[in-house]
Motif scaffolding. Structure first.
Motif, PDB file in Angstrom:
ATOM      1  N   ALA A 147     -12.831  24.534  21.516  1.00  0.00           N
ATOM      2  CA  ALA A 147     -13.300  25.494  20.511  1.00  0.00           C
ATOM      3  C   ALA A 147     -14.672  26.057  20.874  1.00  0.00           C
ATOM      4  O   ALA A 147     -14.916  27.267  20.744  1.00  0.00           O
ATOM      5  N   ALA A 171      -1.263  22.477  19.619  1.00  0.00           N
ATOM      6  CA  ALA A 171      -1.837  22.648  18.279  1.00  0.00           C
ATOM      7  C   ALA A 171      -3.299  23.092  18.367  1.00  0.00           C
ATOM      8  O   ALA A 171      -3.733  23.990  17.635  1.00  0.00           O
ATOM      9  N   VAL A 172      -4.067  22.470  19.265  1.00  0.00           N
ATOM     10  CA  VAL A 172      -5.464  22.883  19.447  1.00  0.00           C
ATOM     11  C   VAL A 172      -5.521  24.314  19.962  1.00  0.00           C
ATOM     12  O   VAL A 172      -6.310  25.141  19.480  1.00  0.00           O
ATOM     13  N   ASP A 215      -3.307  26.707  19.595  1.00  0.00           N
ATOM     14  CA  ASP A 215      -2.908  27.642  18.539  1.00  0.00           C
ATOM     15  C   ASP A 215      -4.023  27.832  17.519  1.00  0.00           C
ATOM     16  O   ASP A 215      -4.277  28.963  17.058  1.00  0.00           O
ATOM     17  N   ARG A 216      -4.699  26.748  17.178  1.00  0.00           N
ATOM     18  CA  ARG A 216      -5.777  26.839  16.188  1.00  0.00           C
ATOM     19  C   ARG A 216      -6.931  27.697  16.711  1.00  0.00           C
ATOM     20  O   ARG A 216      -7.461  28.548  15.997  1.00  0.00           O
ATOM     21  N   VAL A 217      -7.293  27.478  17.969  1.00  0.00           N
ATOM     22  CA  VAL A 217      -8.390  28.258  18.549  1.00  0.00           C
ATOM     23  C   VAL A 217      -7.978  29.718  18.709  1.00  0.00           C
ATOM     24  O   VAL A 217      -8.754  30.645  18.417  1.00  0.00           O
ATOM     25  N   SER A 236      -6.046  31.364  16.903  1.00  0.00           N
ATOM     26  CA  SER A 236      -6.013  32.054  15.611  1.00  0.00           C
ATOM     27  C   SER A 236      -7.359  32.699  15.295  1.00  0.00           C
ATOM     28  O   SER A 236      -7.430  33.647  14.502  1.00  0.00           O
ATOM     29  N   HIS A 237      -8.423  32.189  15.914  1.00  0.00           N
ATOM     30  CA  HIS A 237      -9.765  32.777  15.736  1.00  0.00           C
ATOM     31  C   HIS A 237     -10.148  33.678  16.904  1.00  0.00           C
ATOM     32  O   HIS A 237     -10.861  34.671  16.727  1.00  0.00           O
TER      33      HIS A 237
END
Length: 271
Positions: free
Chosen positions: A23, A44-45, A47-49, A51-52
Motif C-alpha cells: 500500500a 485480496a491485498v 484488489d484492495r490497493v 481500488s484506490h
C-alpha cells in the motif's frame, strides 16, 4: 531512491508488514507485484490497493524460497509493469521453539528466512549491476542483531539474513545496488502471536519477550519507516530505536549481555 515510477516485488505481501509495504509503495507511485504463499491473500491485498490506485498492483501466489517461483514473479513483473527495480524480501516464518525443532523445521526456516533472499539476489543483482541501479530490502528482525528467546531457528536464520544483507551492501554498493535491512521488534502481525498460540512454554515466552521489550507497532507505521529509509538509502532500519542501544550494549560486554538475557528468560518462564 525515489519509489515513484519504480517496479517492485513484495514477498509475504498477503498481510502484515508486506501488505502495508504494498500500500505504501502504491501511494508513492510504484507498481507492485504482491507475492504470497497464500495466493488468495495476495490477490485480496492487490484488489484492495487497486481500488484506490487502479492497475498499479498484481497479486500472485507462490513459494518465494523456490528459484523457479521467483523467476516467475520477475517475469510477471516484466510483463505487467517492466523490469524489477526493487525487491522486498519480506516473507518469513517463526520456526519451532527449542531444540525439539526437527530437520524439516530447520530446512523451512533456512529456506524462507535466508535462502529466499540469496536466490532472489542471484537472479536480480546481475541485472541491476548491468543497469546501474537496483534496491534489495531484506526483512530480518531485531532477533538478527540480538537474539530470540525460544526459537533457535528464527534467531539463527535472522542473524544470517542480516549477514547476507551486509555482504550484499559491501559487495555491490559501489556498483549501483542499494541494500537495506529491516530489524523491528514487535509488530502487530499474525507472526508475533504464533508462539503464544503454540501452548509451548518457550514459544509463549518468545511472544512475551517481544511484547514486553517495547511498543508493538502497526504494520503501516513500519512500512512508512521503511520507505523513508529507502529514500535515504539507509542500510539499517530500526522502527524500534531502542534496539540500537541494546545492540551497542551487547557488543560492549557480551558476557554481561548474555547473563542479562538468561535473567530475562528466567523471568518470562516464571523461574
Amino acid at each position: 531512491m525515489e519509489v515513484a515510477g519504480k517496479v517492485a516485488i513484495v514477498t509475504g505481501g498477503g498481510g502484515g508488514i508486506g501488505g502495508a509495504l504494498v500500500a505504501a509503495l502504491a501511494r508513492g507511485g510504484a507498481r507492485v507485484v504482491v507475492a504470497d504463499l497464500d495466493a488468495a491473500a495476495a490477490r485480496a491485498v492487490s484488489d484492495r490497493v487497486n481500488s484506490h490506485y487502479p492497475g498499479v498492483t498484481v497479486g500472485a501466489g507462490g513459494d518465494v524460497s523456490d528459484t523457479a517461483q521467483i523467476e516467475r514473479l520477475i517475469a510477471l513483473a516484466g510483463a505487467e509493469f517492466g523490469p524489477v527495480d526493487m525487491y522486498f524480501a519480506n516473507a518469513g516464518v517463526a520456526g519451532a521453539p527449542g531444540l525439539d525443532a526437527g530437520e524439516l523445521d530447520w530446512d523451512l526456516s533456512i529456506d524462507v528466512n535466508l535462502r529466499a533472499h540469496v536466490r532472489a539476489a542471484k537472479l536480480l543483482v546481475p541485472q541491476w549491476v548491468e543497469r546501474g541501479e537496483g534496491y534489495f530490502v531484506s526483512t530480518a528482525s531485531a532477533a538478527g542483531l540480538l537474539t530470540q528467546i525460544g526459537s533457535a531457528t528464527y534467531s539463527v536464520t535472522k542473524h544470517a539474513a542480516v549477514g547476507f544483507a551486509e555482504w550484499l551492501n559491501i559487495t555491490y554498493g559501489d556498483r549501483g545496488v542499494r541494500v537495506s535491512c529491516l530489524c523491528p521488534m514487535g509488530v502487530n502481525t499474525r507472526l508475533l502471536y504464533e508462539g503464544q498460540e503454540s501452548g509451548d512454554a518457550l514459544g509463549m515466552a518468545a511472544t512475551r519477550a517481544v511484547t514486553s521489550a517495547g511498543a508493538v507497532l502497526e504494520p503501516e507505521t513500519v512500512a512508512d519507516i521503511v520507505l523513508a529509509a529507502v529514500q535515504e538509502e539507509r542500510f539499517l532500519i530500526l522502527p524500534h530505536e531502542q534496539v540500537l542501544e541494546m545492540y551497542r550494549n551487547k557488543g560492549a560486554d557480551y558476557d554481561r549481555w548474555l547473563r542479562g538475557m538468561r535473567r530475562f528468560q528466567r523471568s518470562l518462564l516464571g523461574q
